[in-house]
Design a protein around this motif. Structure first.
Motif, mmCIF file in Angstrom:
data_model
loop_
_atom_site.group_PDB
_atom_site.id
_atom_site.type_symbol
_atom_site.label_atom_id
_atom_site.label_comp_id
_atom_site.label_asym_id
_atom_site.label_seq_id
_atom_site.Cartn_x
_atom_site.Cartn_y
_atom_site.Cartn_z
ATOM 1 N N SER A 45 0.828 -1.204 0.000
ATOM 2 C CA SER A 45 0.000 0.000 0.000
ATOM 3 C C SER A 45 0.862 1.252 0.000
ATOM 4 O O SER A 45 2.075 1.212 0.236
ATOM 5 C CB SER A 45 -0.894 0.004 1.240
ATOM 6 N N THR A 46 0.227 2.391 -0.224
ATOM 7 C CA THR A 46 0.949 3.662 -0.162
ATOM 8 C C THR A 46 1.561 3.867 1.220
ATOM 9 O O THR A 46 2.654 4.429 1.338
ATOM 10 C CB THR A 46 0.012 4.834 -0.501
ATOM 11 N N GLY A 107 -0.240 9.013 -10.980
ATOM 12 C CA GLY A 107 -1.304 8.861 -11.969
ATOM 13 C C GLY A 107 -1.825 7.456 -12.106
ATOM 14 O O GLY A 107 -3.011 7.255 -12.388
ATOM 15 N N TYR A 108 -0.955 6.457 -11.940
ATOM 16 C CA TYR A 108 -1.335 5.058 -12.098
ATOM 17 C C TYR A 108 -2.018 4.538 -10.830
ATOM 18 O O TYR A 108 -1.726 4.980 -9.724
ATOM 19 C CB TYR A 108 -0.113 4.191 -12.377
ATOM 20 N N ARG A 122 -1.909 5.483 -6.935
ATOM 21 C CA ARG A 122 -2.757 6.526 -6.358
ATOM 22 C C ARG A 122 -3.423 6.040 -5.079
ATOM 23 O O ARG A 122 -3.917 4.907 -4.997
ATOM 24 C CB ARG A 122 -3.809 6.974 -7.378
ATOM 25 N N HIS A 123 -3.411 6.899 -4.071
ATOM 26 C CA HIS A 123 -4.024 6.562 -2.784
ATOM 27 C C HIS A 123 -5.464 6.090 -2.969
ATOM 28 O O HIS A 123 -6.232 6.672 -3.742
ATOM 29 C CB HIS A 123 -4.025 7.777 -1.861
ATOM 30 N N GLY A 124 -5.816 5.038 -2.250
ATOM 31 C CA GLY A 124 -7.175 4.512 -2.271
ATOM 32 C C GLY A 124 -7.396 3.423 -3.299
ATOM 33 O O GLY A 124 -8.427 2.736 -3.255
ATOM 34 N N SER A 125 -6.446 3.221 -4.212
ATOM 35 C CA SER A 125 -6.639 2.231 -5.272
ATOM 36 C C SER A 125 -6.737 0.817 -4.727
ATOM 37 O O SER A 125 -7.522 -0.005 -5.221
ATOM 38 C CB SER A 125 -5.502 2.315 -6.291
ATOM 39 N N PHE A 135 -13.800 2.404 -7.823
ATOM 40 C CA PHE A 135 -12.379 2.543 -8.100
ATOM 41 C C PHE A 135 -11.966 4.002 -8.087
ATOM 42 O O PHE A 135 -12.806 4.906 -8.204
ATOM 43 C CB PHE A 135 -11.993 1.858 -9.418
ATOM 44 N N VAL A 136 -10.672 4.187 -7.920
ATOM 45 C CA VAL A 136 -10.130 5.532 -7.810
ATOM 46 C C VAL A 136 -9.819 6.096 -9.198
ATOM 47 O O VAL A 136 -9.216 5.422 -10.039
ATOM 48 C CB VAL A 136 -8.862 5.519 -6.927
ATOM 49 N N LEU A 137 -10.233 7.317 -9.425
ATOM 50 C CA LEU A 137 -9.952 8.010 -10.682
ATOM 51 C C LEU A 137 -8.475 8.343 -10.769
ATOM 52 O O LEU A 137 -7.945 9.079 -9.942
ATOM 53 C CB LEU A 137 -10.788 9.288 -10.761
ATOM 54 N N GLY A 138 -7.797 7.787 -11.762
ATOM 55 C CA GLY A 138 -6.376 8.039 -11.943
ATOM 56 C C GLY A 138 -6.117 9.125 -12.971
ATOM 57 O O GLY A 138 -7.035 9.809 -13.447
ATOM 58 N N SER A 139 -4.837 9.273 -13.330
ATOM 59 C CA SER A 139 -4.411 10.212 -14.373
ATOM 60 C C SER A 139 -3.366 9.498 -15.217
ATOM 61 O O SER A 139 -2.178 9.774 -15.095
ATOM 62 C CB SER A 139 -3.814 11.483 -13.750
#
Length: 219
Positions: A45-46, A107-108, A122-125, A135-139
């Motif tokens: 995890s992060t 972003g991933y 990304r946090h929360g993924s 799911f978490v919105l990435g970039s």
């Protein structure tokens, strides 16, 4: 790599190998295959790799993604396959995305190191993946972030380099888990260049048919 982590990774890859071997066997072997398909990979995890806090709010989409998009990070093709290097790479990507690109966070959604370690991007993924309904919105892919999980591979694969075996094996396992949790067909795994003018994900793009086939075999 400490003994516990090494053992966990060996068991993870052994389960994958057993799954492949079991596909041709009936009865109990088929049941074992079904159980193995739901195996949760070892994902750091992060918090585990010490990520920086996001620079703003992280959006969670209240539905399942419909596809996976594969990337590479164009980092050095290191021969350091340790868990520590996977964490260092996760920091490198986050710093690049936040400090150079000006994004809120990595972003991933997930990254796979050359040594076969998975880190949350990304946090929360990871939390949302485990839940399997949001799911978490990435970039990571223009026009696809609201429908896709972004998985990036450590390394640069533009010029004929191929992923190490451990990286490939764990990428397959992670994709199978994501597909299983989110009910994504293996056919819905794409490369970044499918959606834009980019060389990303390098050689992984030509390997997508194999990736889809191997992921399907684990589902």
């Amino acid at each position: 790599m400490n003994a516990e982590n090494a053992l966990r990774r060996r068991l993870l890859l052994a389960a994958t190998a057993g799954l492949v071997a079991g596909t041709a066997l009936p009865g109990a072997a088929h049941a074992a295959q079904t159980r193995a398909a739901a195996l949760e990979p070892d994902i750091d995890s992060t918090a585990a790799w010490g990520a920086r806090p996001p620079a703003g709010s992280i959006s969670t989409l209240q539905y399942r993604p419909s596809k996976i998009v594969i990337h590479h990070t164009v980092s050095a093709n290191t021969t350091d396959f340790s868990r520590a290097q996977a964490h260092a790479h996760a920091h490198w990507v986050q710093n690049l995305h936040m400090d150079k690109n000006g994004w809120v966070d990595t972003g991933y959604n997930f990254l796979v190191s050359r040594g076969g370690w998975i880190t949350e991007g990304r946090h929360g993924s990871l939390r949302t993946l485990t839940g399997g309904t949001t799911f978490v919105l990435g970039s990571h892919t223009s026009g696809q972030n609201n429908s896709a999980i972004g998985i990036a591979n450590e390394g640069s694969y533009h010029d004929g380099a191929v992923p190490p075996g451990a990286q490939w094996d764990v990428l397959v396992l992670l994709c199978a888990y994501v597909c299983s949790k989110y009910r994504i067909p293996a056919t819905q795994i794409y490369g970044h260049k499918d959606y834009g003018d980019t060389l990303c994900p390098g050689v992984f793009h030509s390997m997508l048919p194999r990736l889809r086939e191997e992921v399907a075999g684990r589902m």
